[in-house]
Enzyme design. Structure first.
Site, PDB file in Angstrom:
ATOM      1  N   ASP A 163       0.854  -1.183   0.000  1.00 41.75           N
ATOM      2  CA  ASP A 163       0.000   0.000   0.000  1.00 41.75           C
ATOM      3  C   ASP A 163       0.886   1.228   0.000  1.00 41.75           C
ATOM      4  OD1 ASP A 163      -3.055   0.814   0.633  1.00 41.75           O
ATOM      5  OD2 ASP A 163      -1.711   2.182   1.669  1.00 41.75           O
ATOM      6  N   HIS A 207       0.603   3.848   1.801  1.00 41.51           N
ATOM      7  CA  HIS A 207       0.659   4.575   3.062  1.00 41.51           C
ATOM      8  C   HIS A 207       1.643   3.986   4.064  1.00 41.51           C
ATOM      9  CE1 HIS A 207      -3.316   5.503   1.268  1.00 41.51           C
ATOM     10  NE2 HIS A 207      -2.999   6.719   1.663  1.00 41.51           N
ATOM     11  N   SER A 249      -3.980  11.728   2.552  1.00 40.85           N
ATOM     12  CA  SER A 249      -4.591  10.624   3.283  1.00 40.85           C
ATOM     13  C   SER A 249      -3.656  10.055   4.346  1.00 40.85           C
ATOM     14  CB  SER A 249      -5.015   9.519   2.318  1.00 40.85           C
ATOM     15  OG  SER A 249      -3.930   9.115   1.500  1.00 40.85           O
TER      16      SER A 249
END
Length: 473
Positions: A173, A175, A263
């Protein structure tokens, strides 16, 4: 049963990437003296060949990932982005960032970038790709220094390279993990604490506790499923919650520390708790204005014109910015610099007009006045209010006194709630900045409506003294 056991082992390897041995459970007792079968599972392969084909990465999001490549222990990387060895905006973008930072300082606000180190720098040990980590680290450190050289504070996150215990980023991912968020918060808080205003801010003790765990079906994991019909197991991470020790926070007082970002930081993304870790290590409250999916501009476009900023600018804004954002969009600072003073709001109008335009009709002359011929283009701010609040892109052409024209697109992040308002400056080019302004044409509007009302207002950048007379069409 043997097939099921083997499948479970392969799944385990994909999740953790280690060799494993296991004896499957037998449905019936084995014959006396018979040895249980032993299976050894190893990672079976790299990603499918389709993952290397650029044309397979269709769509705005997927196209930014090409090519995804497998790493060790179930890790996946973006071969181009994660193993980059050059960092930071171009000299042209840095010059515009300097202007933006100076505009904020005039309002009493110091800008600090939280410029995250790349996945390659933090997890080179999980890579199967050739990567010059020493060069990448040196250039990352140089990028941090270039920010500081123009008056923008930069948290020294290079200190985290090879120092974080655990995974800084998630395996499949974009993040970071809670571990990465917490490590970053520590460094940022320590850096902020050295500023003179820090001790004057209201203090509060915060406690962070694990509140559960969550399964992460990473965006790259989903992309691999689309490209290769190949599945990885879900990754599980702890969730955390940060709370103040008392209930006596001054709720009516806006915090003097503001978090802007993506985010990685957004309140909706409590999975990583960066906001909470910052409060804990700062011992101060913060206002989180980060916008999930907002990229570089989205949170700024909502925050700068808000009453929260305009009525009481904070002491410091923390701008969380992943290293793959390079501020390449030329309309970024064209919008942010005039928005520091909220465009033409409350300023003397040099020209105002309104008209209906047809989005598919092409050329529309929006601004022309002989009075504006006396003005340097670099001193002007254009503010357009469209009746269609869903519009986030305008293509315009500015004409200058030397006969030159400049065609550009003003882009707003799709997640930003701007209500159809566009504020932007002209002539970022040094050669055009001091040229007289002639006119502004609207070439294209991203609207599906047959007609759109456009109200135009022109004023001076930074609220310079207005003309003695207001020019109107």
């Amino acid at each position: 049963m043997k097939a099921r056991a083997l499948s479970m082992l392969i799944g385990s390897v994909l999740a953790g990437g280690v060799q494993a041995q296991s004896a499957p459970q037998a449905q019936a007792p084995l014959p006396t003296g018979a040895a249980a079968p032993v299976y050894q599972a190893e990672p079976c392969c790299n990603l499918c060949p389709a993952a290397l084909v650029k044309e397979n990465y269709k769509g705005d999001v997927l196209s930014t990932l090409w090519p995804l490549v497998a790493g060790k222990n179930g890790w996946v990387f973006r071969a181009r982005t994660d193993f980059a060895t050059e960092f930071g905006p171009s000299p042209e973008s840095m010059a515009m960032l300097k202007q933006f930072s100076q505009a904020l300082k005039k309002r009493g606000t110091q800008l600090m970038v939280v410029y995250l180190p790349s996945r390659g720098l933090m997890h080179e040990d999980q890579s199967l790709q050739p990567f010059d980590k020493a060069l990448a680290l040196a250039n990352y450190q140089a990028a941090l220094q270039r920010f500081r050289d123009i008056g923008v504070a930069a948290a020294p996150l290079d200190q985290l390279v090879d120092q974080v215990q655990g995974d800084f980023y998630l395996k499949r991912d974009l993040h970071w993990s809670p571990t990465g968020a917490e490590a970053t918060a520590r460094v940022v808080a320590k850096t902020v604490s050295h500023y003179p205003f820090y001790d004057s801010l209201p203090s509060e003790e915060y406690q962070t506790e694990a509140s559960g765990y969550t399964a992460v079906n990473g965006n790259w994991q989903r992309a691999i499923g689309d490209l290769c019909q190949q599945n990885y197991p879900l990754q599980y991470t702890n969730e955390y919650q940060t709370t103040p020790d008392s209930d006596l926070l001054e709720a009516e007082v806006a915090p003097e520390l503001v978090l802007i970002g993506t985010s990685f930081s957004a309140s909706a993304n409590q999975r990583t708790n960066f906001e909470g870790f910052l409060r804990q290590y700062l011992g101060k409250d913060i206002l989180n204005m980060a916008l999930s999916g907002g990229e570089e501009s989205g949170a700024w476009l909502e925050y700068l014109p808000s009453g929260v900023f305009q009525e009481k600018p904070p002491k410091m804004i923390l701008w969380e910015l992943p290293a793959h954002y390079l501020m390449k969009d030329k309309s970024l600072f064209r919008q942010l610099i005039p928005l520091v003073n909220n465009g033409c709001e409350g300023k003397k109008s040099l020209l105002s007009s309104s008209q209906k335009i047809r989005p598919g009709a092409g050329h529309n002359e929006l601004v022309f006045s002989t009075e504006l011929l006396k003005r340097d283009a670099g001193d002007l701010v254009m503010e357009l209010q469209l009746s269609d609040p869903t519009v986030h892109d305008l293509n315009v052409t500015a004409w200058y006194g030397n006969g030159a024209d400049e065609r550009f697109t003003v882009r707003q992040n799709q997640r930003a709630n701007t209500g159809g308002r566009f504020v932007f400056s002209l002539a970022q080019d040094e050669l055009l900045r001091n040229e007289n302004f002639i006119s502004l044409d609207l070439n294209q509007v991203g609207s599906t409506q047959p007609e759109v009302d456009v109200a135009v207002n022109v004023c001076e950048l930074d609220g310079k003294p207005p003309l003695s007379q207001t020019a109107r069409r």
